[in-house]
Design an enzyme around this catalytic site. Structure first.
Site, PDB file in Angstrom:
ATOM      1  N   LYS A 132       1.414  12.744   5.473  1.00  0.00           N
ATOM      2  CA  LYS A 132      -0.037  12.918   5.350  1.00  0.00           C
ATOM      3  C   LYS A 132      -0.661  12.808   6.733  1.00  0.00           C
ATOM      4  O   LYS A 132      -0.412  11.847   7.456  1.00  0.00           O
ATOM      5  CB  LYS A 132      -0.624  11.843   4.439  1.00  0.00           C
ATOM      6  CG  LYS A 132      -2.150  11.949   4.297  1.00  0.00           C
ATOM      7  CD  LYS A 132      -2.679  11.036   3.205  1.00  0.00           C
ATOM      8  CE  LYS A 132      -3.013   9.652   3.652  1.00  0.00           C
ATOM      9  NZ  LYS A 132      -4.202   9.530   4.504  1.00  0.00           N
TER      10      LYS A 132
ATOM     11  N   THR B  41     -12.401   4.126  -3.013  1.00  0.00           N
ATOM     12  CA  THR B  41     -12.156   2.744  -3.468  1.00  0.00           C
ATOM     13  C   THR B  41     -13.029   1.747  -2.710  1.00  0.00           C
ATOM     14  O   THR B  41     -13.186   0.614  -3.127  1.00  0.00           O
ATOM     15  CB  THR B  41     -10.669   2.365  -3.315  1.00  0.00           C
ATOM     16  OG1 THR B  41     -10.208   2.847  -2.056  1.00  0.00           O
ATOM     17  CG2 THR B  41      -9.831   2.964  -4.419  1.00  0.00           C
TER      18      THR B  41
ATOM     19  N   ASP C 292      -5.301  15.496   4.865  1.00  0.00           N
ATOM     20  CA  ASP C 292      -6.276  14.652   4.160  1.00  0.00           C
ATOM     21  C   ASP C 292      -7.599  14.650   4.937  1.00  0.00           C
ATOM     22  O   ASP C 292      -7.871  13.750   5.713  1.00  0.00           O
ATOM     23  CB  ASP C 292      -5.654  13.243   4.078  1.00  0.00           C
ATOM     24  CG  ASP C 292      -6.573  12.207   3.461  1.00  0.00           C
ATOM     25  OD1 ASP C 292      -7.554  12.579   2.800  1.00  0.00           O
ATOM     26  OD2 ASP C 292      -6.286  11.002   3.642  1.00  0.00           O
TER      27      ASP C 292
ATOM     28  N   ASP D  67     -19.105  19.778   1.307  1.00  0.00           N
ATOM     29  CA  ASP D  67     -20.214  20.524   1.915  1.00  0.00           C
ATOM     30  C   ASP D  67     -20.671  21.570   0.900  1.00  0.00           C
ATOM     31  O   ASP D  67     -20.213  21.555  -0.244  1.00  0.00           O
ATOM     32  CB  ASP D  67     -19.747  21.156   3.242  1.00  0.00           C
ATOM     33  CG  ASP D  67     -20.900  21.357   4.230  1.00  0.00           C
ATOM     34  OD1 ASP D  67     -21.987  21.802   3.806  1.00  0.00           O
ATOM     35  OD2 ASP D  67     -20.697  21.087   5.425  1.00  0.00           O
TER      36      ASP D  67
ATOM     37  N   LYS E 247     -10.657  15.555   3.261  1.00  0.00           N
ATOM     38  CA  LYS E 247     -11.721  15.228   2.283  1.00  0.00           C
ATOM     39  C   LYS E 247     -12.992  16.055   2.484  1.00  0.00           C
ATOM     40  O   LYS E 247     -14.074  15.525   2.751  1.00  0.00           O
ATOM     41  CB  LYS E 247     -12.069  13.740   2.343  1.00  0.00           C
ATOM     42  CG  LYS E 247     -10.926  12.808   2.013  1.00  0.00           C
ATOM     43  CD  LYS E 247     -11.394  11.363   1.978  1.00  0.00           C
ATOM     44  CE  LYS E 247     -10.281  10.388   1.643  1.00  0.00           C
ATOM     45  NZ  LYS E 247      -9.263  10.247   2.710  1.00  0.00           N
TER      46      LYS E 247
ATOM     47  N   ARG F  71       1.603   1.782   6.132  1.00  0.00           N
ATOM     48  CA  ARG F  71       2.164   0.675   6.901  1.00  0.00           C
ATOM     49  C   ARG F  71       3.477   0.086   6.388  1.00  0.00           C
ATOM     50  O   ARG F  71       4.300  -0.322   7.222  1.00  0.00           O
ATOM     51  CB  ARG F  71       1.089  -0.409   7.088  1.00  0.00           C
ATOM     52  CG  ARG F  71      -0.004   0.076   8.045  1.00  0.00           C
ATOM     53  CD  ARG F  71      -1.292  -0.688   7.878  1.00  0.00           C
ATOM     54  NE  ARG F  71      -1.910  -0.407   6.582  1.00  0.00           N
ATOM     55  CZ  ARG F  71      -3.028  -0.986   6.152  1.00  0.00           C
ATOM     56  NH1 ARG F  71      -3.631  -1.865   6.920  1.00  0.00           N
ATOM     57  NH2 ARG F  71      -3.526  -0.666   4.981  1.00  0.00           N
TER      58      ARG F  71
HETATM   59  O1  C5P Z   1      -0.984   1.715   5.232  1.00  0.00           O
HETATM   60  P1  C5P Z   1      -1.290   2.007   3.797  1.00  0.00           P
HETATM   61  O2  C5P Z   1      -0.060   2.143   2.912  1.00  0.00           O
HETATM   62  O3  C5P Z   1      -2.324   1.056   3.215  1.00  0.00           O
HETATM   63  O4  C5P Z   1      -1.935   3.475   3.868  1.00  0.00           O
HETATM   64  C1  C5P Z   1      -2.503   4.086   2.732  1.00  0.00           C
HETATM   65  C2  C5P Z   1      -3.054   5.438   3.109  1.00  0.00           C
HETATM   66  O5  C5P Z   1      -3.747   5.959   1.971  1.00  0.00           O
HETATM   67  C3  C5P Z   1      -4.057   5.431   4.254  1.00  0.00           C
HETATM   68  O6  C5P Z   1      -3.942   6.675   4.953  1.00  0.00           O
HETATM   69  C4  C5P Z   1      -5.381   5.330   3.549  1.00  0.00           C
HETATM   70  O7  C5P Z   1      -6.433   5.894   4.279  1.00  0.00           O
HETATM   71  C5  C5P Z   1      -5.121   6.150   2.279  1.00  0.00           C
HETATM   72  N1  C5P Z   1      -5.980   5.799   1.150  1.00  0.00           N
HETATM   73  C6  C5P Z   1      -6.055   4.527   0.600  1.00  0.00           C
HETATM   74  N2  C5P Z   1      -6.883   4.260  -0.448  1.00  0.00           N
HETATM   75  C7  C5P Z   1      -7.631   5.238  -0.972  1.00  0.00           C
HETATM   76  C8  C5P Z   1      -7.593   6.531  -0.451  1.00  0.00           C
HETATM   77  C9  C5P Z   1      -6.744   6.784   0.620  1.00  0.00           C
HETATM   78  O8  C5P Z   1      -5.350   3.624   1.070  1.00  0.00           O
HETATM   79  N3  C5P Z   1      -8.393   4.967  -2.017  1.00  0.00           N
END
Ligand code: C5P
Length: 233
Positions: A32, A119, A59, A64, A61, A212
């Site tokens: 992503k 979220t 990604d 518009d 998003k 992460r």
């Molecule tokens: O590092 P981590 O596993 O928390 O990364 C989750 C990824 O998913 C990040 O790129 C974050 O921006 C994205 N994301 C999220 N929650 C959402 C929408 C997208 O964690 N509701």
């Protein structure tokens, strides 16, 4: 549609991203690319990662007026991404425009996924700032998902906890792409509602987005393979 693990490549530069991707000498993971990396490096980063053999979820998003989204989606489609997304809050005319823009001359197009309510927006913010007062946030999320499905989209980004409900409302074939995944013995970090890859599989997520737990792991390839083993196999 095969279940897959998508690695969130939340890096600030091409160098950092490629240093990470260079570790994967065998299987090429689905990745992503988010706004940070795309705005830093431009469309070239998509072409280069694609050339290395990865599938890409771009990604960005989009949100518009329908005409602008349609034309922008046509540009993203020409970048040959495999999946991209928009805000369902742009409503059905925008979502239908997006599908038109994404569809290539040969009839193929990348998967198009909707973001429902972020979220980071809680029920209080929704009531006080967005003035959505009479509908509980869960119902807003499900209703946005249904609008996305009726507009021809392929799925939604949602919490793994919502994946089952989305499938009940929109059908098994409507994809759920779920972030908020952590290993049972790992750090939760800033995510509040998390699930392990195995739990996400059990509850019916189609794709998990994992950042992460893989990118910050001492051995990212082993962490990725662990996700695949828990979620896909
Ligand atoms: O590092 P981590 O596993 O928390 O990364 C989750 C990824 O998913 C990040 O790129 C974050 O921006 C994205 N994301 C999220 N929650 C959402 C929408 C997208 O964690 N509701």
């Amino acid at each position: 549609m095969g279940k897959d693990v998508i690695i969130a490549c939340d890096f600030a530069s091409k160098e950092a991203c490629f240093a990470f991707l260079d570790k994967f000498t065998g299987r090429k993971p689905f990745v992503k690319i988010g706004m940070e990396l795309f705005y830093a490096e431009g469309p070239a980063i998509v072409r280069e990662i694609k050339k290395r053999g990865h599938k890409i979820f771009l990604d960005l998003k989009l949100h518009d007026i329908p005409n602008t989204v349609k034309k922008s989606m046509a540009v993203l489609s020409r970048l040959d991404v495999d999946m991209t997304n928009l805000h369902a809050a742009g409503a059905s005319s925008m979502m239908k425009g997006a599908i038109e823009g994404l569809t290539r001359e040969d009839g193929t197009r990348p998967l198009l996924i909707a973001v429902t309510q972020l979220t980071s927006t809680d029920e209080e913010t929704m009531k006080n700032e967005l003035l959505i007062k009479d509908t509980p946030i869960d119902e807003v999320v499900m209703s946005y998902a249904e609008n996305a499905m009726k507009s021809g989209l392929d799925g939604v980004v949602c919490s793994p906890l919502e994946a089952g409900k989305v499938h009940d409302r929109c059908g098994k074939g409507f994809l759920t792409v779920t972030p908020g995944v952590r290993f049972a013995d790992g750090d939760v970090g800033d995510q509040k509602r998390v699930m392990t890859p195995a739990e996400a599989k059990r509850i019916g997520s189609d794709y998990i987005v994992v950042g992460r737990p893989i990118t910050a792991a001492p051995d990212p390839v082993a962490a990725y393979e662990r996700c695949v083993a828990e979620f896909c196999d």
